[in-house]
Design a protein around this motif. Structure first.
Motif, mmCIF file in Angstrom:
data_model
loop_
_atom_site.group_PDB
_atom_site.id
_atom_site.type_symbol
_atom_site.label_atom_id
_atom_site.label_comp_id
_atom_site.label_asym_id
_atom_site.label_seq_id
_atom_site.Cartn_x
_atom_site.Cartn_y
_atom_site.Cartn_z
ATOM 1 N N SER A 87 -12.571 8.310 5.425
ATOM 2 C CA SER A 87 -11.922 7.948 6.687
ATOM 3 C C SER A 87 -11.447 6.501 6.685
ATOM 4 O O SER A 87 -10.532 6.135 7.425
ATOM 5 C CB SER A 87 -12.889 8.180 7.854
ATOM 6 N N VAL A 88 -12.082 5.675 5.849
ATOM 7 C CA VAL A 88 -11.689 4.262 5.763
ATOM 8 C C VAL A 88 -10.593 4.057 4.721
ATOM 9 O O VAL A 88 -9.601 3.371 4.971
ATOM 10 C CB VAL A 88 -12.909 3.379 5.431
ATOM 11 N N LEU A 89 -10.776 4.663 3.551
ATOM 12 C CA LEU A 89 -9.855 4.388 2.451
ATOM 13 C C LEU A 89 -8.648 5.314 2.395
ATOM 14 O O LEU A 89 -7.565 4.899 1.942
ATOM 15 C CB LEU A 89 -10.611 4.469 1.119
ATOM 16 N N SER A 90 -8.797 6.548 2.840
ATOM 17 C CA SER A 90 -7.691 7.511 2.712
ATOM 18 C C SER A 90 -6.407 7.053 3.381
ATOM 19 O O SER A 90 -5.321 7.156 2.788
ATOM 20 C CB SER A 90 -8.119 8.874 3.265
ATOM 21 N N PRO A 91 -6.439 6.547 4.629
ATOM 22 C CA PRO A 91 -5.195 6.097 5.260
ATOM 23 C C PRO A 91 -4.503 4.978 4.454
ATOM 24 O O PRO A 91 -3.265 4.943 4.356
ATOM 25 C CB PRO A 91 -5.634 5.599 6.634
ATOM 26 N N ILE A 92 -5.306 4.075 3.870
ATOM 27 C CA ILE A 92 -4.738 2.980 3.092
ATOM 28 C C ILE A 92 -4.145 3.509 1.795
ATOM 29 O O ILE A 92 -3.045 3.122 1.383
ATOM 30 C CB ILE A 92 -5.811 1.921 2.789
#
Length: 253
Positions: A87-92
């Motif tokens: 949830s933290v890294l996927s959007p980036i």
């Protein structure tokens, strides 16, 4: 020169159609530049690590990983569950993937627009060349006219400079001193004082030296004459001074 390369002069007169192609190319370049500037944190960068080795990283991912690490430390310290990594890294990571796909696409658009612009110019080289040939012919006529006028003015200048030389040399010379000189006649230095005399500086550049100038009042005197030191031709002779016992004790100074 390759097919896709052409260094087009900035002052080349373009038709309305080719101007539109040029504008489209410039807009495509501006769009690429703007996108890369606004999304630079998603671009891969090369930096030196602690071992002086080049490594590549993406600033946005590094920032997200640091945020995740801080959140994990805080969760462990408070006895809470670890935050979801995806949830933290996927959007980036999705933004990074989008950047890596978008930039080449925009670059391709720039290349395509530039090629269309170049081809547009090539298609009009004949009519443009004919127009420029006509303009060059007009310019040649103007140049010949100006050159003829310049030569006539130069001849008039030489004539009057020669008559001036006749006057200042008391008839010994009838051409200016540097007439036909291999290093130039320096007539561009001709300059008069407010009272109509040739300036001293001009006279030096034009070689109006002492042996030429025999009539005073036509050339300005040197405004900064050299200082001449006075020399005493009759110095006081030194006298030998004798003491009372008849022996000398030196020369008078």
């Amino acid at each position: 020169m390759t097919k896709n390369m052409m260094d087009i002069p900035a002052d080349l007169p373009l038709s309305t159609r080719v101007k539109a192609l040029k504008k489209a190319w410039e807009q495509a370049e501006a769009r690429l530049s703007e996108y890369k500037s606004e999304n630079s944190r998603y671009a891969s960068r090369r930096t030196l690590n602690a071992l002086d080795q080049y490594v590549y990283h993406v600033p946005a991912i590094r920032e997200a990983e640091q945020e995740l690490k801080d959140a994990e430390l805080e969760a462990v310290a408070n006895g809470k569950a670890l935050p979801d990594r995806d949830s933290v890294l996927s959007p980036i990571e999705e933004k990074v993937s989008e950047y890596r796909r978008t930039v080449p696409a925009l670059e391709a658009l720039v290349s395509k627009a530039h090629q269309e612009y170049v081809e547009g110019v090539k298609a009009e080289l004949v009519p443009m060349g004919l127009r420029e040939a006509k303009e060059a012919q007009k310019a040649r006529g103007a140049w010949e006219k100006a050159y003829k006028a310049a030569m006539e003015a130069k001849a008039t200048l030489e004539k009057h400079a020669g008559l001036f030389t006749f006057c200042v040399s008391e008839g010994d010379m009838d051409t200016h001193p540097r007439y036909g000189h291999s290093q130039g006649d320096n007539l561009e230095y001709w300059q008069l004082t407010e009272d109509g005399r040739l300036t001293f500086e001009a006279s030096q550049e034009l070689d109006y030296l002492d042996w030429v100038v025999k009539v005073p009042g036509l050339i300005e005197p040197n405004p900064n004459p050299p200082v001449v030191e006075e020399f005493n031709h009759n110095p006081k002779p030194r006298q030998f001074l004798a003491s009372a016992d008849g022996y000398g004790n030196g020369w008078e100074h």
